[in-house]
Design a protein around this motif. Structure first.
Motif, short mmCIF file in Angstrom:
data_model
loop_
_atom_site.label_atom_id
_atom_site.label_comp_id
_atom_site.label_asym_id
_atom_site.label_seq_id
_atom_site.Cartn_x
_atom_site.Cartn_y
_atom_site.Cartn_z
N ALA A 135 -16.53 28.02 14.19
CA ALA A 135 -16.45 26.58 13.33
C ALA A 135 -17.33 25.84 14.05
O ALA A 135 -17.41 25.29 15.28
CB ALA A 135 -15.11 26.09 13.69
N PRO A 159 -14.39 24.49 8.14
CA PRO A 159 -13.65 25.05 8.86
C PRO A 159 -12.37 24.98 9.07
O PRO A 159 -11.51 26.02 8.91
CB PRO A 159 -14.21 24.97 10.42
CG PRO A 159 -15.72 24.28 10.12
CD PRO A 159 -15.64 23.68 8.79
N VAL A 219 -10.24 31.38 16.08
CA VAL A 219 -11.08 30.13 16.06
C VAL A 219 -12.03 29.94 17.27
O VAL A 219 -11.41 29.70 18.27
CB VAL A 219 -10.56 28.98 15.44
CG1 VAL A 219 -11.72 28.00 15.20
CG2 VAL A 219 -9.91 29.20 14.27
N ARG A 272 -14.46 27.48 18.58
CA ARG A 272 -14.58 26.04 18.21
C ARG A 272 -15.96 25.76 18.99
O ARG A 272 -15.87 25.62 20.08
CB ARG A 272 -13.74 25.15 18.89
CG ARG A 272 -12.05 25.40 18.19
CD ARG A 272 -11.14 24.34 18.42
NE ARG A 272 -10.86 24.12 20.01
CZ ARG A 272 -10.19 25.12 20.74
NH1 ARG A 272 -9.71 26.19 19.87
NH2 ARG A 272 -9.99 24.78 22.14
N THR A 291 -18.62 23.60 21.01
CA THR A 291 -18.53 22.43 21.65
C THR A 291 -19.58 21.46 21.15
O THR A 291 -20.49 21.56 20.78
CB THR A 291 -19.08 22.51 22.96
OG1 THR A 291 -18.23 23.80 23.62
CG2 THR A 291 -18.96 21.36 23.87
N TYR A 323 -19.19 20.07 18.25
CA TYR A 323 -19.20 20.21 16.59
C TYR A 323 -17.89 20.27 16.08
O TYR A 323 -17.57 19.53 14.95
CB TYR A 323 -20.21 21.24 16.21
CG TYR A 323 -21.64 21.17 16.37
CD1 TYR A 323 -22.45 20.47 15.72
CD2 TYR A 323 -22.17 21.78 17.66
CE1 TYR A 323 -23.89 20.24 16.22
CE2 TYR A 323 -23.59 21.69 17.68
CZ TYR A 323 -24.17 20.73 17.22
OH TYR A 323 -25.49 20.61 17.47
N ALA A 324 -16.98 21.30 16.54
CA ALA A 324 -15.88 21.53 15.77
C ALA A 324 -14.98 20.24 15.84
O ALA A 324 -14.54 19.56 16.77
CB ALA A 324 -15.05 22.84 16.28
N ASP A 325 -14.09 20.07 14.77
CA ASP A 325 -13.10 19.40 14.63
C ASP A 325 -11.87 19.61 15.51
O ASP A 325 -11.40 20.65 15.68
CB ASP A 325 -12.32 19.10 13.34
CG ASP A 325 -11.69 17.91 12.91
OD1 ASP A 325 -10.48 17.53 13.63
OD2 ASP A 325 -11.88 17.13 12.04
N LEU A 382 -8.85 21.70 15.00
CA LEU A 382 -8.90 23.09 15.21
C LEU A 382 -7.98 23.82 16.24
O LEU A 382 -8.04 25.10 16.44
CB LEU A 382 -10.32 23.78 14.90
CG LEU A 382 -10.96 23.68 13.44
CD1 LEU A 382 -12.39 23.99 13.68
CD2 LEU A 382 -10.16 24.40 12.56
N ALA A 383 -7.86 23.00 17.47
CA ALA A 383 -7.16 23.40 18.54
C ALA A 383 -5.75 23.88 18.36
O ALA A 383 -5.11 24.50 19.01
CB ALA A 383 -7.27 22.36 19.46
N GLU A 401 -12.83 27.19 22.86
CA GLU A 401 -13.93 26.24 22.73
C GLU A 401 -14.93 26.96 23.52
O GLU A 401 -15.17 27.35 24.60
CB GLU A 401 -13.68 24.86 23.16
CG GLU A 401 -14.96 24.01 23.04
CD GLU A 401 -14.96 22.36 23.26
OE1 GLU A 401 -15.68 21.90 23.74
OE2 GLU A 401 -13.62 22.15 22.84
#
Length: 282
Positions: free
Chosen positions: A8, A14, A30, A32, A34, A36-38, A41-42, A48
């Motif tokens: 993502a 994503p 997922v 994630r 680093t 970039y990802a929202d 999404l955690a 990450e």
């Protein structure tokens, strides 16, 4: 149902894919990216990782039992020489640098093949969620008028031309004149540039003129980075005074389709999927 590893980047895509998998009951892990990802999404099983952690990504995906991977979301082109790669990424770095010299599509294709070499099946966002594909014809109540056909044809031609250079996926044409071509800055910034042009050559919210076309690059790896139309695209196009947006039917993604349709209806724009060769839907 194969367990999916979602790699993502930034943006809404994503999140949309993750929620879709959860709704289907499809198992998901997922990664994630680093920076970039929202952060939302955690909420999904995953971890990450930085862009240079290819080996860690492979290990995590395999450890989670993933059989397929999907790359989704925006990621800036990395400075490959400035990455802090792990051992697996370091081994791939010469090939990545050579692929990057052929353009963004070459680099993305190389990345997919690295994952395939590790035994993963690469799925496009449209394979994960077919409902994202832009359908043939208009979304919403507004449709291109006969007077828009010339701009649609010219914008599609211009977008394909810039795509052949692996520079971008979009173009804006008004009254037969090319106003902007998408490059590294992306669609939103390209549309913002329209507002800086003389009023005589562009449309306005009170007198809409011109068309944005978004199409795949001629040799694009279609499992990643398909042209995307979302609510922000509609708002930016409206701010630029455009009459509408077109994309290749079943060759572009529409994010939050109901919101796109409602916004386009309220702002007076058409959003339309057309046949790749031309204007049958217009």
């Amino acid at each position: 149902m194969r367990k999916l590893g979602l790699v993502a980047g930034g943006g809404a895509l994503p999140l949309i894919l993750a929620a879709h998998c959860r709704g289907l009951g499809r198992p998901l892990f997922v990664i994630r990216l680093t920076g970039y990802a929202d952060p939302a999404l955690a909420a999904y099983d995953g971890l990450e990782l930085g862009l240079g952690k290819l080996g860690a990504a492979f290990a995590a995906l395999k450890g989670a039992g993933c059989e397929a991977v999907c790359f989704a979301g925006h990621v800036d082109r990395p400075n490959l020489k400035a990455l802090q790669p792990d051992f697996r990424a370091l081994a791939a770095l010469p090939g990545a640098i050579a692929a990057a010299a052929r353009g963004d599509d070459g680099l993305l294709t190389f990345l997919i093949r690295e994952f395939e070499r590790e035994g993963f099946v690469a799925e496009g966002a449209d394979e994960v969620m077919a409902e994202l594909l832009l359908p043939f014809g208009a979304i919403g109540k507004h449709r291109p008028a006969r007077g828009h056909r010339g701009d649609i044809a010219r914008a599609l031609e211009a977008a394909r031309s810039v795509g052949a250079l692996d520079a971008g996926q979009g173009a804006v044409v008004c009254d037969g004149v090319i106003l902007a071509l998408e490059a590294r800055e992306g669609t939103d910034a390209m549309l913002a540039r329209i507002g800086t042009l003389p009023a005589a050559v562009r449309g306005s919210p009170s007198r809409r003129r011109g068309v944005l076309a978004k199409v795949c690059k001629p040799d694009q790896e279609r499992r990643v980075d398909l042209p995307t139309i979302g609510p922000t695209t509609v708002r930016r196009a409206a701010d630029a005074g455009l009459a509408g947006i077109v994309g290749e039917a079943r060759g572009a993604l529409v994010l939050e389709r109901e919101q796109v349709a409602a916004l386009a209806d309220s702002l007076g724009l058409f959003v339309c999927g057309v046949e790749a060769p031309g204007l049958a839907s217009a």
